[in-house]
Design an enzyme around this catalytic site. Structure first.
Site, PDB file in Angstrom:
ATOM      1  N   TYR A  53       0.823  -1.210   0.000  1.00  0.00           N
ATOM      2  CA  TYR A  53       0.000   0.000   0.000  1.00  0.00           C
ATOM      3  C   TYR A  53       0.860   1.263   0.000  1.00  0.00           C
ATOM      4  O   TYR A  53       0.467   2.280  -0.556  1.00  0.00           O
ATOM      5  CB  TYR A  53      -0.928   0.025   1.221  1.00  0.00           C
ATOM      6  CG  TYR A  53      -2.241  -0.691   1.001  1.00  0.00           C
ATOM      7  CD1 TYR A  53      -2.266  -2.047   0.716  1.00  0.00           C
ATOM      8  CD2 TYR A  53      -3.449  -0.016   1.069  1.00  0.00           C
ATOM      9  CE1 TYR A  53      -3.464  -2.708   0.507  1.00  0.00           C
ATOM     10  CE2 TYR A  53      -4.655  -0.662   0.868  1.00  0.00           C
ATOM     11  CZ  TYR A  53      -4.655  -2.011   0.586  1.00  0.00           C
ATOM     12  OH  TYR A  53      -5.842  -2.647   0.381  1.00  0.00           O
ATOM     13  N   LYS A 106       3.109 -15.330   1.910  1.00  0.00           N
ATOM     14  CA  LYS A 106       3.481 -16.124   0.725  1.00  0.00           C
ATOM     15  C   LYS A 106       4.995 -16.283   0.730  1.00  0.00           C
ATOM     16  O   LYS A 106       5.696 -15.726  -0.123  1.00  0.00           O
ATOM     17  CB  LYS A 106       3.004 -15.413  -0.542  1.00  0.00           C
ATOM     18  CG  LYS A 106       1.529 -15.569  -0.840  1.00  0.00           C
ATOM     19  CD  LYS A 106       1.146 -16.915  -1.432  1.00  0.00           C
ATOM     20  CE  LYS A 106       1.593 -17.054  -2.874  1.00  0.00           C
ATOM     21  NZ  LYS A 106       1.255 -18.410  -3.411  1.00  0.00           N
ATOM     22  N   ASP A 118      -2.828 -17.921   0.084  1.00  0.00           N
ATOM     23  CA  ASP A 118      -3.825 -18.462  -0.852  1.00  0.00           C
ATOM     24  C   ASP A 118      -4.563 -19.641  -0.225  1.00  0.00           C
ATOM     25  O   ASP A 118      -5.782 -19.779  -0.334  1.00  0.00           O
ATOM     26  CB  ASP A 118      -3.191 -18.838  -2.204  1.00  0.00           C
ATOM     27  CG  ASP A 118      -2.008 -19.784  -2.081  1.00  0.00           C
ATOM     28  OD1 ASP A 118      -1.430 -19.902  -0.977  1.00  0.00           O
ATOM     29  OD2 ASP A 118      -1.640 -20.417  -3.099  1.00  0.00           O
ATOM     30  N   ASP A 145      -6.537  -7.182   3.373  1.00  0.00           N
ATOM     31  CA  ASP A 145      -7.636  -6.537   2.656  1.00  0.00           C
ATOM     32  C   ASP A 145      -8.519  -7.601   2.008  1.00  0.00           C
ATOM     33  O   ASP A 145      -9.737  -7.597   2.137  1.00  0.00           O
ATOM     34  CB  ASP A 145      -7.061  -5.586   1.597  1.00  0.00           C
ATOM     35  CG  ASP A 145      -8.151  -4.869   0.824  1.00  0.00           C
ATOM     36  OD1 ASP A 145      -9.132  -4.432   1.454  1.00  0.00           O
ATOM     37  OD2 ASP A 145      -8.019  -4.749  -0.411  1.00  0.00           O
ATOM     38  N   ASP A 196     -12.413  -9.329   3.328  1.00  0.00           N
ATOM     39  CA  ASP A 196     -13.646  -9.323   2.533  1.00  0.00           C
ATOM     40  C   ASP A 196     -14.246 -10.731   2.463  1.00  0.00           C
ATOM     41  O   ASP A 196     -15.462 -10.910   2.520  1.00  0.00           O
ATOM     42  CB  ASP A 196     -13.386  -8.806   1.104  1.00  0.00           C
ATOM     43  CG  ASP A 196     -13.688  -7.312   0.967  1.00  0.00           C
ATOM     44  OD1 ASP A 196     -13.541  -6.593   1.977  1.00  0.00           O
ATOM     45  OD2 ASP A 196     -14.059  -6.866  -0.136  1.00  0.00           O
TER      46      ASP A 196
END
Ligand code: IPM
Ligand code: MG
Length: 368
Positions: free
Chosen positions: A142, A193, A226, A250, A254
């Site tokens: 970000y 990751k 993932d 983020d 969701d």
């Protein structure tokens, strides 16, 4: 009586509508003498752009710095799709996070029993769900530099974003996650990751060290981000606290939000480091949902995420955890009574308005 300065930034779209329902509750707290909340109001996002030509004015930044808590609605909308990148609505929110040093973003996903059927997952998978995503909020891709689009001169352009994390940033967010896990089911899942990203390797290393040094009593597991996304829609109840970086947080939050039935249900708290003298943390409270321009102005938005965000403020900023729990119980009660805004009404169920939902929650709160 304790007195607190609130800075209200309703923002755009449904922001002002849902923030209005929080003001109703604040007014009642003031009238009852439960605390003294002084409210100041400012502009952020598209509404600030329309007035000041930027996503938040310097005056409003100063007010945010001085407040005990910022109560934030939502920003953005198609009206501002074409404004310059630096002053786009989201820039206001990102600046608040960065300048106030709000590195710890707490996003609890709770599935209220009455809503288990509103989830896209089977009741069995989500009933009783109670997980907490701890998202790093001031670092990573970000804010990393360089962040550019350059013209390569051969008809091609190159876009660059930079994912960058320093040890101290991972260390402090890991501690927030472990501390919170101790107040819950004592388990932290750290998502990165490391199989592809150097920041993931470092993230894994630092979380492992912090755990061994300071939190050996907490269960720690590492999960690839993932896989975490997949596990969240497969069997979310395996998680307690998930700690992860800004971008994965983020996305994963969701996903977690939809497990609970609607994006309109998920609150969040963004906290800074405690001040060494006053122990006060800078803080901003906002629903996870956005400005929902498609339903703005219709009075049908769900105010629950916004009201539950204010409950988090009662808990984390004002030392009024009892009242936080009472607000949350009031929300659970109205849901159990079958009251639904459009987003959580199952086929055939009647939907009530934003204002009706806000008044019903306040009505329950008055009985508490
Ligand atoms: C969120 C939002 C923001 C983010 C946007 C509005 C900049 O999606 O808070 O989850 O990406 O952090
Ligand atoms: Mg988001």
């Amino acid at each position: 009586m304790a007195s607190f300065k609130l800075f209200l930034l309703p923002g755009d779209g449904i922001g002002p509508e849902v923030a209005g329902e929080v003001e109703r509750i604040i007014d009642w707290f003031n009238m009852q003498g439960i605390a003294r909340f002084e409210i100041e109001r400012g502009l952020v996002g598209g509404s600030a752009y329309d007035t000041h030509g930027k996503a938040i004015s310097e005056e409003d930044m100063a007010r945010a710095q001085a407040a005990d808590a910022v109560i934030f609605g939502a920003v953005g909308g198609p009206k501002w799709d074409k404004v310059p990148y630096d002053v786009r609505p989201e820039a206001g929110l990102l600046r608040l996070r960065k300048d106030l040093g709000l590195f710890a973003n707490l996003r609890p996903a709770i599935c209220y029993p009455a809503l288990a059927d509103a989830s896209s997952l089977k009741r069995d998978a989500v009933e009783g769900l109670d997980i907490l995503i701890v998202r790093e909020l001031t670092g990573g891709v970000y804010f990393g530099e360089p962040k550019t689009i350059t013209d390569l001169g051969n008809g091609q352009k190159r876009g660059i974003d930079t994912q960058v994390y320093d040890t101290y940033e991972i260390d402090r967010i890991a501690r927030v996650a472990f501390d919170l896990a101790r107040t819950r089911r004592n388990k932290v899942s750290s998502a990165e990751k490391r199989n592809v990203m150097k920041t993931g390797v470092l993230w894994n290393e630092v979380v492992t060290r912090v755990h061994a040094e300071s939190y050996p009593d907490v269960t720690l597991e590492h999960v690839l981000a993932d896989n975490c996304a997949m596990q969240l829609v497969r069997w979310p109840k395996q998680y307690d606290v998930i700690v992860t970086d800004n971008l994965f947080g983020d996305v994963l939050s969701d996903v977690a939000a939809m497990l609970t039935g609607s994006l309109g249900m998920l609150p969040s708290a963004s906290l800074g480091a405690p001040d060494p003298k006053t122990h006060r943390r800078k803080a901003l409270y906002e629903p996870v949902h956005g400005s929902a321009p498609d339903i703005a102005g219709k009075g049908i938005a769900n105010p629950i995420a916004m009201i539950a965000s204010f409950a988090m403020a009662m808990r984390y900023s004002f030392g009024l955890g009892d009242w936080a729990t009472k607000i949350e119980t009031a929300i659970a009660n109205v849901l159990a009574q079958g009251l639904r805004t459009k987003d959580i009404a199952a086929g055939g169920e009647a939907a009530i308005s934003t204002g009706e939902m806000g008044r019903a929650i306040l009505g329950e709160l008055k009985k508490a």
